[in-house]
Design a protein around this motif. Structure first.
Motif, PDB file in Angstrom:
ATOM      1  N   ALA A  24       0.822  -1.218   0.000  1.00 52.98           N
ATOM      2  CA  ALA A  24       0.000   0.000   0.000  1.00 52.98           C
ATOM      3  C   ALA A  24       0.851   1.262   0.000  1.00 52.98           C
ATOM      4  N   ILE A  25       1.960   1.238   0.711  1.00 55.34           N
ATOM      5  CA  ILE A  25       2.692   2.477   0.993  1.00 55.34           C
ATOM      6  C   ILE A  25       3.930   2.656   0.119  1.00 55.34           C
ATOM      7  N   GLN A  26       4.619   1.533  -0.146  1.00 52.81           N
ATOM      8  CA  GLN A  26       5.913   1.663  -0.828  1.00 52.81           C
ATOM      9  C   GLN A  26       5.848   2.445  -2.146  1.00 52.81           C
ATOM     10  N   PRO A  27       4.808   2.228  -2.983  1.00 56.51           N
ATOM     11  CA  PRO A  27       4.781   2.976  -4.244  1.00 56.51           C
ATOM     12  C   PRO A  27       4.559   4.481  -4.047  1.00 56.51           C
ATOM     13  N   LEU A  28       4.088   4.864  -2.863  1.00 58.28           N
ATOM     14  CA  LEU A  28       3.686   6.264  -2.652  1.00 58.28           C
ATOM     15  C   LEU A  28       4.756   7.106  -1.976  1.00 58.28           C
TER      16      LEU A  28
END
Lengths: 294, 134
Positions: A24-28
Motif C-alpha cells: 500500500a505504501i511503498q509505491p507512494l
C-alpha cells in the motif's frame, strides 16, 4: 502535502501486515524501511530521521514497542515524529496516548485506511506550517484526481495543480472564472458543496476538444458541458470517497456564469481552493465542508 | 460489430454527453440514432418501435437522470417481452460497486464509466455485441 517525499519506518514482525503495508505504501513514499523489532527500530532511528513510524502491535514477539517510543522522546529530532499504530491493543498504554501525533488503524489489512491516515497526517502538518487551516487531504485528493482525469480524457487538456489556499474574506464569494459548476456534497458525517470554476479560455478549449465544434462564447451548450463535467467529476470523487467509508449522496449540479459571479455554497465555512493551470486558462476547485455535530 | 443500419436509442439528460456518444457512434459508422433526455421519454419510444416491428437494436443510457433513472429504464426494458433481449449499455459516473452489481442483476449488457475514451467506447460496444451474438 505529498507522500512522495516522506520516509517511513515500519516496525512489525507480522508477515501479513508487512505485506499489506508494503504494497500500500511503498509505491507512494520516498522510502519505507521495515524492521522486525523495537531494538532494530531504535538502531535505524539513530541514523535517520523518519517522517512517520508505523507500528503493528499485535505481533506477539515484537521486542517491546515502548522501547522505540521512550527512545524517541529522549531525542528532540524524533520527539514529534507522528505514529500510526495498527491494532488498538496499545491504545490504553499511557506512553503512547500522551504522544500528540498518534493515529490508530484498527485492521492490518485496511490499506486504503492507512493511506488516508498518512495523507491526513502530512497534509495537516504541512498546511499548519503555512498558517492555512488544515483540511483532510484524503477528502481533497479524489477531487483533484477526478478534475485532472476528466479534463485530460474528455477535454484533452493537461492541467497542473498549484498550491491549495483558503480564500480571503474580502473576495470570498466571487468566482475565479467566468463559469462555475456547483454541486452539493452531503453525507451522514458532513454537509458541504464543491464549485468548479473555469476561466473562459480553458472551458472553450475543453468544449471544442470534447465535441469537435467551437463555441464562440459561453452559451447554453457550454453551460450544459460544464454541468455534465461537474457531474462526472463529482461522480468519480464520490466513488473513491465512498469506497473509503464516506456515504456521499447523489446530487444534481447547477451552473452559474458571468465575470466575478457569486458562488453560493450550501454551508458557511472556509472556502478551500485548489487551483489548476493550463496553457488555455485556469480552473479552481473550491470546497466548503462542515462536519455534523454528534 | 453492430451493422450501420442498427437503430440506436441514446438516453442522457445532458446534451453534451448525448453529443459525445453520438459522435463516437458516428465514428464507428453507426448513425441511425434517436435521442431522449430521460428514461421516461425513451421508454414509450422503445416500446412502440418494438410493437411496430422496427425495434431498437441497442440502448445506450445514462444512469442518473431526473424523471426516470437509467436503472429503472433497464428494469422496464427487461420486463417487457418485446424488448427484454435488447442490448443495453449503461453509461455512468456512478461507478460504485453496489451500482454496478445492481445493474448486472437487472441484466445490463455492459457498463461504461465516464469519462471514457473513444477506444474504450468501441471496446464496450464490441463486448455488448458479442454478448448478444455469441
Amino acid at each position: 502535502m505529498s507522500l512522495s517525499d516522506k520516509s517511513i519506518l515500519l516496525v512489525t514482525d507480522d508477515a501479513a501486515a508487512l505485506a499489506t503495508v508494503t504494497s500500500a505504501i511503498q509505491p507512494l513514499v520516498k522510502a519505507l524501511v521495515p524492521v522486525s523489532s523495537g531494538s532494530e527500530g531504535v538502531q535505524k532511528l539513530t541514523n535517520q530521521v523518519f517522517d512517520a513510524i508505523i507500528l503493528r502491535t499485535k505481533a506477539p514477539s515484537l521486542n517491546d514497542p515502548k522501547q522505540i517510543f521512550q527512545w524517541t522522546q529522549l531525542h528532540k529530532e524524533h520527539k514529534a515524529t507522528p505514529w500510526v499504530v495498527i491494532g488498538k491493543d496499545i491504545e490504553d498504554e499511557q506512553i503512547v496516548i500522551t504522544h500528540h501525533q498518534v493515529k490508530f488503524l484498527a485492521k492490518a489489512d485496511d490499506a486504503p485506511g492507512l493511506v488516508t491516515i498518512l495523507n491526513g497526517l502530512f497534509f495537516s502538518a504541512d498546511e499548519g506550517k503555512s498558517g492555512v487551516p488544515s483540511v483532510d487531504v484524503s477528502f481533497i485528493n479524489p477531487l483533484v484526481g477526478a478534475v485532472v482525469e476528466v479534463l485530460k480524457s474528455m477535454g484533452q487538456v493537461e492541467v497542473k495543480r498549484g498550491a491549495p489556499y483558503v480564500k480571503k474574506a474580502t473576495d470570498a464569494s466571487a468566482s475565479h472564472g467566468e463559469i462555475s459548476g456547483i454541486i452539493a456534497m452531503n453525507s451522514d458525517r458532513f454537509l458541504g458543496s464543491m464549485a468548479i470554476c473555469f476561466q473562459k479560455g480553458l472551458i472553450l478549449k475543453v468544449y471544442e476538444n470534447m465535441l469537435g465544434t467551437k463555441a464562440a462564447d459561453i452559451d447554453n451548450d457550454v453551460k450544459d458541458a460544464v454541468s455534465e463535467m461537474t457531474n462526472i467529476i463529482f461522480g468519480n470523487a464520490k466513488r473513491d470517497l465512498n469506497a473509503a467509508g464516506h456515504t456521499i449522496a447523489m446530487a444534481i449540479p447547477s451552473v452559474v456564469t458571468g465575470k466575478g459571479h457569486e458562488i453560493r455554497h450550501s454551508v458557511n465555512g472556509h472556502r478551500f481552493c485548489i487551483p489548476f493551470e493550463s496553457p488555455f486558462g485556469n480552473v479552481v476547485v473550491e470546497c466548503v465542508i462542515s462536519m455534523k455535530k454528534g | 460489430m453492430f451493422v450501420p443500419t442498427t437503430k440506436i436509442m441514446v438516453v442522457d439528460d445532458f446534451k453534451t454527453m448525448r453529443k459525445i456518444v453520438i459522435n463516437s457512434l458516428a465514428g464507428l459508422g453507426l448513425t441511425q440514432v434517436t435521442e431522449s433526455e430521460d428514461g421516461a421519454d425513451a421508454l414509450p419510444v422503445i416500446e412502440k418501435a418494438a410493437q411496430d416491428g422496427a425495434p431498437f437494436g441497442l440502448i445506450i443510457s445514462d444512469w442518473n437522470m431526473p424523471k426516470m433513472q437509467g436503472i429503472e429504464l433497464l428494469k422496464k426494458v427487461r420486463e417487457n417481452a418485446l424488448t427484454k433481449g435488447t442490448p443495453f449499455l449503461m453509461v455512468t459516473a456512478e461507478a460504485e460497486q453496489k451500482n454496478i452489481l445492481e445493474a448486472v442483476k437487472l441484466g445490463v449488457s455492459n457498463y461504461i464509466v465516464k469519462p471514457f475514451s473513444p477506444q474504450i467506447f468501441q471496446e464496450k460496444l464490441t463486448s455488448v455485441y458479442k454478448k448478444h451474438n455469441p
